[in-house]
Design a protein around this motif. Sequence first.
Motif, PDB file in Angstrom:
ATOM      1  N   PRO A  13     -45.130-140.342  35.822  1.00 15.08           N
ATOM      2  CA  PRO A  13     -44.250-139.456  36.367  1.00 15.08           C
ATOM      3  C   PRO A  13     -43.585-139.838  37.537  1.00 15.08           C
ATOM      4  CG  PRO A  13     -46.938-139.019  36.679  1.00 15.08           C
ATOM      5  CD  PRO A  13     -46.584-140.328  35.842  1.00 15.08           C
ATOM      6  N   MET A  14     -42.697-139.075  37.651  1.00 15.30           N
ATOM      7  CA  MET A  14     -41.663-139.317  39.019  1.00 15.30           C
ATOM      8  C   MET A  14     -42.685-138.733  40.151  1.00 15.30           C
ATOM      9  SD  MET A  14     -37.645-139.063  38.381  1.00 15.30           S
ATOM     10  CE  MET A  14     -37.418-138.366  40.148  1.00 15.30           C
ATOM     11  N   PRO A  15     -43.037-139.585  41.013  1.00 15.23           N
ATOM     12  CA  PRO A  15     -43.740-139.163  42.315  1.00 15.23           C
ATOM     13  C   PRO A  15     -42.882-137.827  42.871  1.00 15.23           C
ATOM     14  CG  PRO A  15     -44.090-141.461  42.233  1.00 15.23           C
ATOM     15  CD  PRO A  15     -42.776-141.104  41.092  1.00 15.23           C
ATOM     16  N   SER A  16     -41.622-138.003  43.082  1.00 12.39           N
ATOM     17  CA  SER A  16     -40.981-137.010  43.779  1.00 12.39           C
ATOM     18  C   SER A  16     -40.917-135.708  43.188  1.00 12.39           C
ATOM     19  CB  SER A  16     -39.487-137.557  43.755  1.00 12.39           C
ATOM     20  OG  SER A  16     -38.776-137.678  42.601  1.00 12.39           O
ATOM     21  N   THR A  17     -41.397-135.852  41.876  1.00 13.99           N
ATOM     22  CA  THR A  17     -41.485-134.248  41.312  1.00 13.99           C
ATOM     23  C   THR A  17     -42.707-133.533  41.516  1.00 13.99           C
ATOM     24  OG1 THR A  17     -42.344-135.147  39.136  1.00 13.99           O
ATOM     25  CG2 THR A  17     -40.095-135.203  39.369  1.00 13.99           C
ATOM     26  N   LEU A  18     -43.769-134.247  42.303  1.00  7.54           N
ATOM     27  CA  LEU A  18     -44.791-133.538  42.542  1.00  7.54           C
ATOM     28  C   LEU A  18     -44.598-132.275  43.539  1.00  7.54           C
ATOM     29  CD1 LEU A  18     -46.807-136.688  43.886  1.00  7.54           C
ATOM     30  CD2 LEU A  18     -47.085-135.589  41.558  1.00  7.54           C
ATOM     31  N   SER A  19     -45.707-131.313  43.496  1.00 12.12           N
ATOM     32  CA  SER A  19     -45.409-130.072  44.209  1.00 12.12           C
ATOM     33  C   SER A  19     -45.192-130.262  45.583  1.00 12.12           C
ATOM     34  CB  SER A  19     -46.605-129.207  43.952  1.00 12.12           C
ATOM     35  OG  SER A  19     -47.888-129.994  44.442  1.00 12.12           O
ATOM     36  N   HIS A  20     -45.390-131.383  46.347  1.00 10.40           N
ATOM     37  CA  HIS A  20     -45.180-131.620  47.854  1.00 10.40           C
ATOM     38  C   HIS A  20     -43.745-132.303  47.918  1.00 10.40           C
ATOM     39  CE1 HIS A  20     -49.399-130.618  47.823  1.00 10.40           C
ATOM     40  NE2 HIS A  20     -49.573-131.532  47.053  1.00 10.40           N
ATOM     41  N   ASP A  21     -42.714-131.644  47.691  1.00 14.77           N
ATOM     42  CA  ASP A  21     -41.367-132.426  47.476  1.00 14.77           C
ATOM     43  C   ASP A  21     -40.858-132.907  49.005  1.00 14.77           C
ATOM     44  OD1 ASP A  21     -40.876-129.808  48.079  1.00 14.77           O
ATOM     45  OD2 ASP A  21     -39.557-129.633  46.197  1.00 14.77           O
ATOM     46  N   ASP A  22     -41.557-132.331  50.038  1.00 11.50           N
ATOM     47  CA  ASP A  22     -41.028-132.650  51.415  1.00 11.50           C
ATOM     48  C   ASP A  22     -41.769-133.794  51.776  1.00 11.50           C
ATOM     49  OD1 ASP A  22     -43.296-131.142  51.653  1.00 11.50           O
ATOM     50  OD2 ASP A  22     -42.641-130.467  53.605  1.00 11.50           O
ATOM     51  N   MET A  23     -42.550-134.373  51.013  1.00  9.90           N
ATOM     52  CA  MET A  23     -43.440-135.440  51.376  1.00  9.90           C
ATOM     53  C   MET A  23     -42.781-136.834  51.041  1.00  9.90           C
ATOM     54  SD  MET A  23     -47.466-134.398  51.132  1.00  9.90           S
ATOM     55  CE  MET A  23     -47.869-132.316  51.428  1.00  9.90           C
ATOM     56  N   THR A  24     -43.348-138.004  51.639  1.00 10.54           N
ATOM     57  CA  THR A  24     -43.118-139.415  50.935  1.00 10.54           C
ATOM     58  C   THR A  24     -44.257-139.684  50.130  1.00 10.54           C
ATOM     59  OG1 THR A  24     -41.984-139.659  53.098  1.00 10.54           O
ATOM     60  CG2 THR A  24     -42.674-141.604  51.823  1.00 10.54           C
ATOM     61  N   HIS A  25     -43.902-140.159  48.974  1.00  9.65           N
ATOM     62  CA  HIS A  25     -45.003-140.462  47.819  1.00  9.65           C
ATOM     63  C   HIS A  25     -44.779-142.144  47.706  1.00  9.65           C
ATOM     64  CE1 HIS A  25     -44.614-136.343  47.245  1.00  9.65           C
ATOM     65  NE2 HIS A  25     -43.496-136.275  46.966  1.00  9.65           N
ATOM     66  N   VAL A  26     -46.136-142.347  47.742  1.00  6.61           N
ATOM     67  CA  VAL A  26     -46.242-143.994  47.756  1.00  6.61           C
ATOM     68  C   VAL A  26     -47.088-143.985  46.244  1.00  6.61           C
ATOM     69  CG1 VAL A  26     -47.184-145.986  48.634  1.00  6.61           C
ATOM     70  CG2 VAL A  26     -46.253-144.278  50.223  1.00  6.61           C
TER      71      VAL A  26
END
Length: 173
Positions: A13-26
Motif C-alpha cells: 500500500p502507498m504509505p501516503s494513503t494512510l489515515s495520518h496524511d499530514d505525517m512523513t511515512h518511512v
Amino acid sequence: MTRIAAPRVRGGPMPSTLSHDDMTHVELTWIEKKIEYWTRFGREAHEQILDRRRRVVSFRPNTVFAFVRWAANDFGTIISRIDIVRAIEPGELYQTLPFVRPGGEILLKIEGWPKVEDVLRHIDAIEALGIEADAVSPDHWRHVHNRMAAGHQPRAYTLDQHRAFLLRRRMEL
C-alpha cells in the motif's frame, strides 16, 4: 527543494494513503543480511505492519529522525547510508528520499559503512550526555554532514550548545 505528489510504492500500500496524511511515512524492511532499513532515532507517531518483513512508521511534522539503509547481494554490500531528516509540515517544500513519503528536510546524508558507523558513534556520544538525538539542533546535524563531506571530524555536541539551542528555540516561539 521540490513540492511533488507522493510517488507510488511497489509491492504494498502507498504509505501516503494512510489515515495520518499530514505525517512523513518511512517504509522499513528487514530481511536479515540482505536488506536492513531501520530508524536509529525519532519519535514514531504511528506504525503500520505490512507483513512480517515490512512496516511503515510515521512521524509528525518537525520530528527529526535517522533512517539507516543497508543492503547486500552475493558479492557484498551494495548500499550503506544514513540520513537524518526533519519531517515536514503540510505544504512545506521538501527533498525526496527513497522509502520516505512525501520526503523531508535532509539535515545529514552520509554514504559508506565506515562513515555511517562514525555517525552512529556520534549519535551514541550525544545520547551518553543524556540528550535525545532527535532533540539536537538541526544546525549540528548539518555541521556533521559538512565536516564529514570535507573529510574532517565533526566537533562534539556539548551540553552548553544544547542549552543555547533550547533557549534560542524558546525565544523564537
